[in-house]
Enzyme design. Structure first.
Site, PDB file in Angstrom:
ATOM      1  N   ALA A   1      58.553  -2.856 -23.127  1.00  0.00           N
ATOM      2  CA  ALA A   1      59.822  -2.481 -23.762  1.00  0.00           C
ATOM      3  C   ALA A   1      59.809  -1.003 -24.115  1.00  0.00           C
ATOM      4  O   ALA A   1      58.869  -0.285 -23.781  1.00  0.00           O
ATOM      5  CB  ALA A   1      60.033  -3.323 -25.012  1.00  0.00           C
ATOM      6  N   ASN A   2      60.856  -0.511 -24.770  1.00  0.00           N
ATOM      7  CA  ASN A   2      60.881   0.853 -25.292  1.00  0.00           C
ATOM      8  C   ASN A   2      61.488   0.842 -26.692  1.00  0.00           C
ATOM      9  O   ASN A   2      61.941  -0.196 -27.173  1.00  0.00           O
ATOM     10  CB  ASN A   2      61.638   1.785 -24.331  1.00  0.00           C
ATOM     11  CG  ASN A   2      63.092   1.393 -24.192  1.00  0.00           C
ATOM     12  OD1 ASN A   2      63.855   1.459 -25.150  1.00  0.00           O
ATOM     13  ND2 ASN A   2      63.483   0.948 -22.998  1.00  0.00           N
ATOM     14  N   ARG A   3      61.506   2.002 -27.341  1.00  0.00           N
ATOM     15  CA  ARG A   3      61.854   2.073 -28.756  1.00  0.00           C
ATOM     16  C   ARG A   3      63.353   2.215 -29.041  1.00  0.00           C
ATOM     17  O   ARG A   3      63.733   2.471 -30.175  1.00  0.00           O
ATOM     18  CB  ARG A   3      61.123   3.246 -29.419  1.00  0.00           C
ATOM     19  CG  ARG A   3      59.634   3.056 -29.456  1.00  0.00           C
ATOM     20  CD  ARG A   3      58.965   4.162 -30.265  1.00  0.00           C
ATOM     21  NE  ARG A   3      57.528   4.129 -30.110  1.00  0.00           N
ATOM     22  CZ  ARG A   3      56.734   3.281 -30.750  1.00  0.00           C
ATOM     23  NH1 ARG A   3      57.254   2.408 -31.599  1.00  0.00           N
ATOM     24  NH2 ARG A   3      55.442   3.297 -30.547  1.00  0.00           N
ATOM     25  N   SER A   4      64.212   2.069 -28.054  1.00  0.00           N
ATOM     26  CA  SER A   4      65.648   2.190 -28.313  1.00  0.00           C
ATOM     27  C   SER A   4      66.099   1.171 -29.359  1.00  0.00           C
ATOM     28  O   SER A   4      65.763  -0.007 -29.273  1.00  0.00           O
ATOM     29  CB  SER A   4      66.427   1.959 -27.014  1.00  0.00           C
ATOM     30  OG  SER A   4      67.803   1.789 -27.303  1.00  0.00           O
TER      31      SER A   4
ATOM     32  N   ALA B   1      68.882   2.246 -22.902  1.00  0.00           N
ATOM     33  CA  ALA B   1      67.610   2.823 -22.453  1.00  0.00           C
ATOM     34  C   ALA B   1      66.971   1.793 -21.526  1.00  0.00           C
ATOM     35  O   ALA B   1      66.176   0.950 -21.947  1.00  0.00           O
ATOM     36  CB  ALA B   1      66.715   3.124 -23.640  1.00  0.00           C
TER      37      ALA B   1
END
Ligand code: C5P
Length: 219
Positions: free
Chosen positions: A29-32, A95
Site C-alpha cells: 500500500a502507500n500513505r495516501s 495515489a
C-alpha cells in the site's frame, strides 16, 4: 434540486491509495489518506455537481452525498472508472500503486525458517493516461495530480504531455513542508496555455479554488 455553476454536471473523482495483495492476508500500500480527493469532491458538490467518487481504502471517510464506489486494487479502480463514463470531467486524485505482485498467492504464504520469499512485480495500468488518451468518450476535462519535490513546473509540464491530460495539479511534497498527510497544500496547476501558482493554503481552500476553475472550464 441543486443550484450552482456545476448543476447538471457529472464529475468523477478518484481518491485514496490502492492495496495490492501479496496473499489473502498481506498487501502492498502507500500513505495516501484520501484527504485532498475527499475535500475536492465536497467542493465540487458545493457548486452543484453530481460526484462519482471512486476510492481505494482511504483513512478519511468518503464525502457524504457522493455516489461512492469502493475498490481495493488498481485493476478494480480502472474497471470502476470505466463504468462511470461518460462524465463531464474526471479528476484523478488517487495515489494508485505503480506495481502489483505479479501472481498473488491464493493461500497465505507460510513462514519457513531461513527461507525468504521473493516477490515479482507487474506494472499496473495507468488509469489517468488511459482515460486521457481514449478517443470517443474521453471526458471533456481530465485533471491529474503530481507529487513533486523539485523543478515543479518542468516536471508537471512533462507529466501533462506524457499522460495526455488537460491539467496537472502539482503538489509540493518536500518532507520539510509537512504537506503530505497534513491539512494544508501548496499547488501549481499546469494547463495548456497558463500556469496557476497558488500560495500555501488549506486543502479545503485549494479544493474550493480548483472547483471554481473546473466550473469556469465547463461553463
Ligand atoms: O505517474 P504518476 O503516478 O506520478 O501520476 C500521478 C497521476 O496519475 C495522478 O493523477 C494519479 O491519480 C494518476 N495515476 C493513475 N493510475 C496509475 C498511476 C497514476 O490514474 N496507475
Amino acid at each position: 434540486l441543486t443550484a450552482g455553476p456545476l448543476a447538471g454536471k457529472r464529475i468523477l473523482v478518484t481518491s485514496g491509495p490502492t492495496h495490492e495483495p501479496i496473499d489473502p492476508v498481506r498487501y502492498i500500500a502507500n500513505r495516501s489518506s484520501g484527504a485532498q480527493g475527499t475535500a475536492l469532491a465536497q467542493a465540487l458538490m458545493a457548486l452543484g455537481a453530481e460526484v462519482v467518487f471512486v476510492t481505494g481504502p482511504a483513512s478519511v471517510a468518503p464525502p457524504a452525498g457522493a455516489q461512492v464506489i469502493k475498490v481495493e486494487t488498481a485493476a478494480e479502480m480502472l474497471t470502476a472508472v470505466e463504468g462511470t463514463l461518460p462524465v463531464d470531467a474526471a479528476v484523478f486524485a488517487a495515489a494508485v500503486a505503480d506495481w502489483r505482485v505479479a501472481s498473488a498467492s491464493g493461500q497465505k504464504i507460510k513462514k519457513q525458517a531461513g527461507k525468504l520469499p521473493t516477490l515479482e512485480f507487474a506494472e499496473n495500468p495507468d488509469i489517468l493516461a488511459r482515460v486521457s488518451q481514449m478517443g470517443q468518450g474521453r471526458p471533456p476535462l481530465v485533471v491529474g495530480f503530481a507529487a513533486e519535490t523539485n523543478d515543479v513546473i518542468e516536471n508537471a509540464t512533462a507529466k501533462r504531455a506524457r499522460k495526455g491530460c488537460d491539467w496537472i495539479v502539482a503538489n509540493d511534497v518536500r518532507p520539510e513542508t509537512g504537506i503530505m498527510g497534513g491539512t494544508e497544500n501548496k499547488v501549481t496547476i499546469v494547463r495548456a496555455d497558463d500556469v496557476l501558482d497558488w500560495p500555501r493554503m488549506s486543502k479545503a481552500e485549494v479544493s474550493a479554488k480548483l472547483a471554481a476553475e473546473i466550473a469556469a472550464a465547463l461553463a
